[in-house]
Design a protein around this motif. Structure first.
Motif, mmCIF file in Angstrom:
data_model
loop_
_atom_site.group_PDB
_atom_site.id
_atom_site.type_symbol
_atom_site.label_atom_id
_atom_site.label_comp_id
_atom_site.label_asym_id
_atom_site.label_seq_id
_atom_site.Cartn_x
_atom_site.Cartn_y
_atom_site.Cartn_z
ATOM 1 N N LEU A 180 0.840 -1.186 0.000
ATOM 2 C CA LEU A 180 0.000 0.000 0.000
ATOM 3 C C LEU A 180 0.878 1.240 0.000
ATOM 4 O O LEU A 180 1.916 1.264 0.660
ATOM 5 C CB LEU A 180 -0.901 0.009 1.242
ATOM 6 N N VAL A 181 0.448 2.271 -0.712
ATOM 7 C CA VAL A 181 1.169 3.542 -0.702
ATOM 8 C C VAL A 181 0.905 4.175 0.664
ATOM 9 O O VAL A 181 -0.238 4.392 1.046
ATOM 10 C CB VAL A 181 0.695 4.470 -1.839
ATOM 11 N N GLU A 182 1.980 4.418 1.398
ATOM 12 C CA GLU A 182 1.862 4.935 2.766
ATOM 13 C C GLU A 182 1.239 6.331 2.767
ATOM 14 O O GLU A 182 1.638 7.198 1.976
ATOM 15 C CB GLU A 182 3.249 4.959 3.410
ATOM 16 N N ASP A 183 0.264 6.544 3.650
ATOM 17 C CA ASP A 183 -0.393 7.845 3.763
ATOM 18 C C ASP A 183 0.621 8.920 4.140
ATOM 19 O O ASP A 183 1.465 8.717 5.009
ATOM 20 C CB ASP A 183 -1.511 7.801 4.817
ATOM 21 N N GLY A 184 0.547 10.060 3.464
ATOM 22 C CA GLY A 184 1.426 11.188 3.747
ATOM 23 C C GLY A 184 2.819 11.085 3.157
ATOM 24 O O GLY A 184 3.666 11.931 3.428
ATOM 25 N N SER A 185 3.078 10.052 2.358
ATOM 26 C CA SER A 185 4.437 9.866 1.837
ATOM 27 C C SER A 185 4.595 10.275 0.378
ATOM 28 O O SER A 185 5.709 10.356 -0.118
ATOM 29 C CB SER A 185 4.864 8.401 1.993
ATOM 30 N N LEU A 186 3.508 10.550 -0.321
ATOM 31 C CA LEU A 186 3.555 10.856 -1.753
ATOM 32 C C LEU A 186 4.052 12.280 -1.975
ATOM 33 O O LEU A 186 3.442 13.248 -1.517
ATOM 34 C CB LEU A 186 2.168 10.667 -2.369
ATOM 35 N N ILE A 187 5.194 12.409 -2.664
ATOM 36 C CA ILE A 187 5.793 13.717 -2.950
ATOM 37 C C ILE A 187 6.074 13.787 -4.438
ATOM 38 O O ILE A 187 6.803 12.971 -4.992
ATOM 39 C CB ILE A 187 7.117 13.916 -2.177
ATOM 40 N N ARG A 188 5.497 14.766 -5.075
ATOM 41 C CA ARG A 188 5.739 14.966 -6.505
ATOM 42 C C ARG A 188 6.909 15.937 -6.640
ATOM 43 O O ARG A 188 6.894 17.027 -6.117
ATOM 44 C CB ARG A 188 4.497 15.512 -7.181
ATOM 45 N N GLY A 189 7.947 15.481 -7.352
ATOM 46 C CA GLY A 189 9.152 16.286 -7.511
ATOM 47 C C GLY A 189 9.088 17.127 -8.769
ATOM 48 O O GLY A 189 8.022 17.409 -9.310
ATOM 49 N N GLN A 190 10.246 17.495 -9.242
ATOM 50 C CA GLN A 190 10.314 18.282 -10.467
ATOM 51 C C GLN A 190 10.072 17.363 -11.653
ATOM 52 O O GLN A 190 10.546 16.235 -11.692
ATOM 53 C CB GLN A 190 11.677 18.953 -10.589
ATOM 54 N N GLY A 191 9.340 17.841 -12.627
ATOM 55 C CA GLY A 191 9.050 17.045 -13.806
ATOM 56 C C GLY A 191 8.110 15.907 -13.469
ATOM 57 O O GLY A 191 7.115 16.094 -12.778
ATOM 58 N N GLU A 192 8.461 14.726 -13.926
ATOM 59 C CA GLU A 192 7.602 13.565 -13.714
ATOM 60 C C GLU A 192 8.097 12.660 -12.597
ATOM 61 O O GLU A 192 7.594 11.552 -12.427
ATOM 62 C CB GLU A 192 7.494 12.763 -15.016
#
Length: 154
Positions: free
Chosen positions: A62-74
């Motif tokens: 499972l994708v851990e809650d609060g861990s998703l970070i979108r960086g530069q570009g893709e």
């Protein structure tokens, strides 16, 4: 008598050729599939015995809650968990539409310097689907919760 010995010799030759052909075809199939077989690992298994940086494998959880970070570009980073351990993941590319925190996912890639470098990310395809490997891993950890089954009587 000479005819009997000739038949026996021919039969042995045919058997030897068949064994050599079988061994050669098995070796060719194994060689062709060497890059096509990706073993599945849960985050707990990776924490216990980290694979080498050249080994391509699949991770799921499972994708851990609060861990998703979108960086530069893709480039996107997040943590995948099975409830007992979490592994940081880095992925460059377009994520599936249904990808999100708290959702099931399976990624293919390599584990390099403590981070799973994903080359492919798959997300569940509807509200109740989760890959079998992820379900089995979550059940082993005792954190799997079956989705509520809705029964419609039409």
């Amino acid at each position: 008598m000479a005819l009997g010995k000739l038949k026996k010799k021919r039969r042995i030759q045919v058997i030897l050729v068949a064994v050599v052909a079988l061994a050669a075809s098995t070796a060719l199939i194994g060689y062709a599939m060497r890059d096509g077989i990706n073993f599945f690992r849960s985050p707990s298994q990776i924490a216990e015995v980290p694979p080498g940086p050249t080994e391509v494998f699949r991770i799921g959880g499972l994708v851990e809650d609060g861990s998703l970070i979108r960086g530069q570009g893709e480039t996107v980073t997040f943590r995948v968990t099975d409830g007992a351990a979490a592994v940081p993941v880095s992925y460059t590319g377009v994520l599936p539409d249904l990808f999100g925190e708290g959702e099931g996912m399976v990624g293919t890639g390599r584990y390099v310097d403590g981070t799973f470098l994903a080359s492919e990310i798959l997300a569940k395809h509807d509200e109740s689907y989760m890959p079998r490997e992820v379900i089995d891993s979550l059940k082993e950890q005792g954190v799997y919760q079956a989705p509520d089954a809705e029964i419609s009587m039409n």
